[in-house]
Design a protein around this motif. Structure first.
Motif, PDB file in Angstrom:
ATOM      1  N   HIS A  95       0.838  -1.209   0.000  1.00  0.00           N
ATOM      2  CA  HIS A  95       0.000   0.000   0.000  1.00  0.00           C
ATOM      3  C   HIS A  95       0.869   1.255   0.000  1.00  0.00           C
ATOM      4  O   HIS A  95       0.614   2.207  -0.737  1.00  0.00           O
ATOM      5  CB  HIS A  95      -0.894   0.040   1.250  1.00  0.00           C
ATOM      6  CG  HIS A  95      -1.902  -1.054   1.334  1.00  0.00           C
ATOM      7  ND1 HIS A  95      -2.053  -1.832   2.464  1.00  0.00           N
ATOM      8  CD2 HIS A  95      -2.823  -1.496   0.445  1.00  0.00           C
ATOM      9  CE1 HIS A  95      -3.031  -2.699   2.262  1.00  0.00           C
ATOM     10  NE2 HIS A  95      -3.513  -2.522   1.049  1.00  0.00           N
ATOM     11  N   ILE A 139       2.703   1.870  -3.418  1.00  0.00           N
ATOM     12  CA  ILE A 139       1.804   2.402  -4.453  1.00  0.00           C
ATOM     13  C   ILE A 139       1.455   3.866  -4.156  1.00  0.00           C
ATOM     14  O   ILE A 139       1.534   4.728  -5.031  1.00  0.00           O
ATOM     15  CB  ILE A 139       0.532   1.533  -4.579  1.00  0.00           C
ATOM     16  CG1 ILE A 139       0.901   0.208  -5.260  1.00  0.00           C
ATOM     17  CG2 ILE A 139      -0.562   2.256  -5.364  1.00  0.00           C
ATOM     18  CD1 ILE A 139      -0.142  -0.867  -5.168  1.00  0.00           C
ATOM     19  N   GLY A 157      -6.794   0.085  -8.430  1.00  0.00           N
ATOM     20  CA  GLY A 157      -6.098  -0.921  -9.222  1.00  0.00           C
ATOM     21  C   GLY A 157      -6.850  -1.194 -10.508  1.00  0.00           C
ATOM     22  O   GLY A 157      -8.058  -0.941 -10.592  1.00  0.00           O
ATOM     23  N   GLU A 158      -6.135  -1.716 -11.495  1.00  0.00           N
ATOM     24  CA  GLU A 158      -6.750  -2.062 -12.784  1.00  0.00           C
ATOM     25  C   GLU A 158      -7.965  -2.960 -12.617  1.00  0.00           C
ATOM     26  O   GLU A 158      -8.934  -2.853 -13.355  1.00  0.00           O
ATOM     27  CB  GLU A 158      -5.730  -2.834 -13.643  1.00  0.00           C
ATOM     28  CG  GLU A 158      -4.851  -1.986 -14.480  1.00  0.00           C
ATOM     29  CD  GLU A 158      -3.824  -2.817 -15.243  1.00  0.00           C
ATOM     30  OE1 GLU A 158      -3.328  -2.302 -16.248  1.00  0.00           O
ATOM     31  OE2 GLU A 158      -3.506  -3.956 -14.837  1.00  0.00           O
ATOM     32  N   ASP A 159      -7.894  -3.879 -11.649  1.00  0.00           N
ATOM     33  CA  ASP A 159      -8.998  -4.816 -11.437  1.00  0.00           C
ATOM     34  C   ASP A 159     -10.286  -4.073 -11.051  1.00  0.00           C
ATOM     35  O   ASP A 159     -11.373  -4.444 -11.486  1.00  0.00           O
ATOM     36  CB  ASP A 159      -8.635  -5.860 -10.370  1.00  0.00           C
ATOM     37  CG  ASP A 159      -8.052  -5.247  -9.095  1.00  0.00           C
ATOM     38  OD1 ASP A 159      -7.569  -4.086  -9.136  1.00  0.00           O
ATOM     39  OD2 ASP A 159      -8.060  -5.919  -8.059  1.00  0.00           O
ATOM     40  N   TYR A 182      -3.366   2.021 -11.025  1.00  0.00           N
ATOM     41  CA  TYR A 182      -2.081   1.315 -10.941  1.00  0.00           C
ATOM     42  C   TYR A 182      -2.255  -0.114 -11.426  1.00  0.00           C
ATOM     43  O   TYR A 182      -3.346  -0.686 -11.347  1.00  0.00           O
ATOM     44  CB  TYR A 182      -1.497   1.370  -9.521  1.00  0.00           C
ATOM     45  CG  TYR A 182      -2.370   0.776  -8.439  1.00  0.00           C
ATOM     46  CD1 TYR A 182      -2.298  -0.585  -8.119  1.00  0.00           C
ATOM     47  CD2 TYR A 182      -3.253   1.572  -7.718  1.00  0.00           C
ATOM     48  CE1 TYR A 182      -3.095  -1.126  -7.118  1.00  0.00           C
ATOM     49  CE2 TYR A 182      -4.047   1.041  -6.720  1.00  0.00           C
ATOM     50  CZ  TYR A 182      -3.960  -0.308  -6.427  1.00  0.00           C
ATOM     51  OH  TYR A 182      -4.756  -0.842  -5.443  1.00  0.00           O
ATOM     52  N   ARG A 197      -2.155  -4.199 -11.906  1.00  0.00           N
ATOM     53  CA  ARG A 197      -2.292  -5.391 -11.073  1.00  0.00           C
ATOM     54  C   ARG A 197      -1.944  -6.589 -11.943  1.00  0.00           C
ATOM     55  O   ARG A 197      -2.135  -6.561 -13.155  1.00  0.00           O
ATOM     56  CB  ARG A 197      -3.739  -5.561 -10.578  1.00  0.00           C
ATOM     57  CG  ARG A 197      -4.260  -4.462  -9.690  1.00  0.00           C
ATOM     58  CD  ARG A 197      -3.573  -4.391  -8.345  1.00  0.00           C
ATOM     59  NE  ARG A 197      -3.885  -5.489  -7.462  1.00  0.00           N
ATOM     60  CZ  ARG A 197      -4.701  -5.421  -6.429  1.00  0.00           C
ATOM     61  NH1 ARG A 197      -5.302  -4.297  -6.138  1.00  0.00           N
ATOM     62  NH2 ARG A 197      -4.904  -6.469  -5.670  1.00  0.00           N
ATOM     63  N   SER A 237      -2.757  -9.797 -13.658  1.00  0.00           N
ATOM     64  CA  SER A 237      -4.034 -10.399 -14.049  1.00  0.00           C
ATOM     65  C   SER A 237      -3.798 -11.321 -15.231  1.00  0.00           C
ATOM     66  O   SER A 237      -2.714 -11.381 -15.782  1.00  0.00           O
ATOM     67  CB  SER A 237      -5.028  -9.296 -14.418  1.00  0.00           C
ATOM     68  OG  SER A 237      -4.487  -8.487 -15.443  1.00  0.00           O
ATOM     69  N   ILE A 280       4.200  -3.315  -9.501  1.00  0.00           N
ATOM     70  CA  ILE A 280       3.128  -4.291  -9.275  1.00  0.00           C
ATOM     71  C   ILE A 280       3.392  -4.996  -7.955  1.00  0.00           C
ATOM     72  O   ILE A 280       4.455  -5.578  -7.748  1.00  0.00           O
ATOM     73  CB  ILE A 280       3.042  -5.303 -10.441  1.00  0.00           C
ATOM     74  CG1 ILE A 280       2.632  -4.564 -11.724  1.00  0.00           C
ATOM     75  CG2 ILE A 280       2.056  -6.421 -10.119  1.00  0.00           C
ATOM     76  CD1 ILE A 280       2.619  -5.404 -12.973  1.00  0.00           C
ATOM     77  N   GLU A 328       2.327  -7.809  -5.131  1.00  0.00           N
ATOM     78  CA  GLU A 328       1.575  -9.050  -4.957  1.00  0.00           C
ATOM     79  C   GLU A 328       1.313  -9.369  -3.490  1.00  0.00           C
ATOM     80  O   GLU A 328       1.002 -10.490  -3.148  1.00  0.00           O
ATOM     81  CB  GLU A 328       2.353 -10.208  -5.582  1.00  0.00           C
ATOM     82  CG  GLU A 328       2.054 -10.417  -7.037  1.00  0.00           C
ATOM     83  CD  GLU A 328       2.519 -11.775  -7.508  1.00  0.00           C
ATOM     84  OE1 GLU A 328       1.679 -12.686  -7.602  1.00  0.00           O
ATOM     85  OE2 GLU A 328       3.718 -11.925  -7.759  1.00  0.00           O
ATOM     86  N   SER A 353      -0.825  -9.200  -0.106  1.00  0.00           N
ATOM     87  CA  SER A 353      -2.218  -8.949   0.262  1.00  0.00           C
ATOM     88  C   SER A 353      -2.379  -9.001   1.776  1.00  0.00           C
ATOM     89  O   SER A 353      -1.679  -9.740   2.466  1.00  0.00           O
ATOM     90  CB  SER A 353      -3.152  -9.963  -0.400  1.00  0.00           C
ATOM     91  OG  SER A 353      -3.164 -11.174   0.326  1.00  0.00           O
TER      92      SER A 353
END
Length: 193
Positions: free
Chosen positions: A17, A20, A105-107, A130, A132, A134, A155, A157, A159
């Motif tokens: 976090h 980013i 995020g892109e998602d 930003y 992600r 995928s 990017i 990863e 979580s």
């Protein structure tokens, strides 16, 4: 002044976090990034979700050494369940001197069309996206929209779910968290049961 709003439960906030948010503050035209801590929904109480105060405290500790990063509890006082459009409207009224943008995020961009009043959000606010990881290239109907800005942030990863599960299994996740956040989690024995 341009403020980027980075929404999340931050349960807990981790170095992904921060990386980013700091990248957005340093490599875009945003002046500050506010971490908007999403309150726990009274309708969906999750055992793994820390209370609002503890998550805000972790964000405060994580950001206190960064001039351009700030914690925000702005949603704590808004009616629940809350929608992003309501928060944006409230902030614009409270701080008319600031220009507010969203960070996502892109998602999340893929599902923007399902958000309440998404057209109004796009009309009045820029969105900084930003990348992600995928499956292949993320196609979005908004990719060419003039208010959408893709920022080549690293990017990440990491979580919060992985961190919580690892703590429960007594794994060392210290490198994934700001030191002050790790100390708070350890001290309070969060996520360990």
């Amino acid at each position: 002044m341009k403020i980027g709003l980075y929404f999340g439960t931050f349960n807990p906030i981790h170095i992904g976090h921060l990386i980013i948010a700091n990248h957005m503050a340093e490599h875009s035209d945003l002046d500050q990034i506010w971490f908007v801590v999403t309150p726990q929904s009274p309708f969906k109480v999750k055992a793994s979700m820390l209370n609002n105060h503890d998550r805000l405290e972790m964000v405060y500790r994580a950001t206190e050494d960064y001039d351009k990063l700030r914690p925000s509890d702005i949603e704590f006082g808004l009616p629940q369940p809350n929608y992003t459009i309501n928060t944006l409207t409230y902030l614009q009224e409270k701080y008319p001197q600031y220009e507010f943008a969203l960070i996502m995020g892109e998602d999340n961009l893929k599902s923007l069309h399902k958000w309440k009043n998404y057209e109004l959000i796009l009309e009045n606010h820029n969105i900084y996206v930003y990348p992600r990881i995928s499956e292949g290239v993320v196609e979005s109907q908004f990719d060419q929209h003039p208010k959408i800005h893709h920022v080549a942030a690293p990017i990440m990863e990491i979580s919060s779910t992985f961190i919580r599960k690892s703590i429960k299994k007594r794994k060392n996740v210290q490198p994934l968290l700001p030191e002050s956040v790790w100390k708070y989690i350890d001290e309070m024995r969060f996520y360990s049961t």
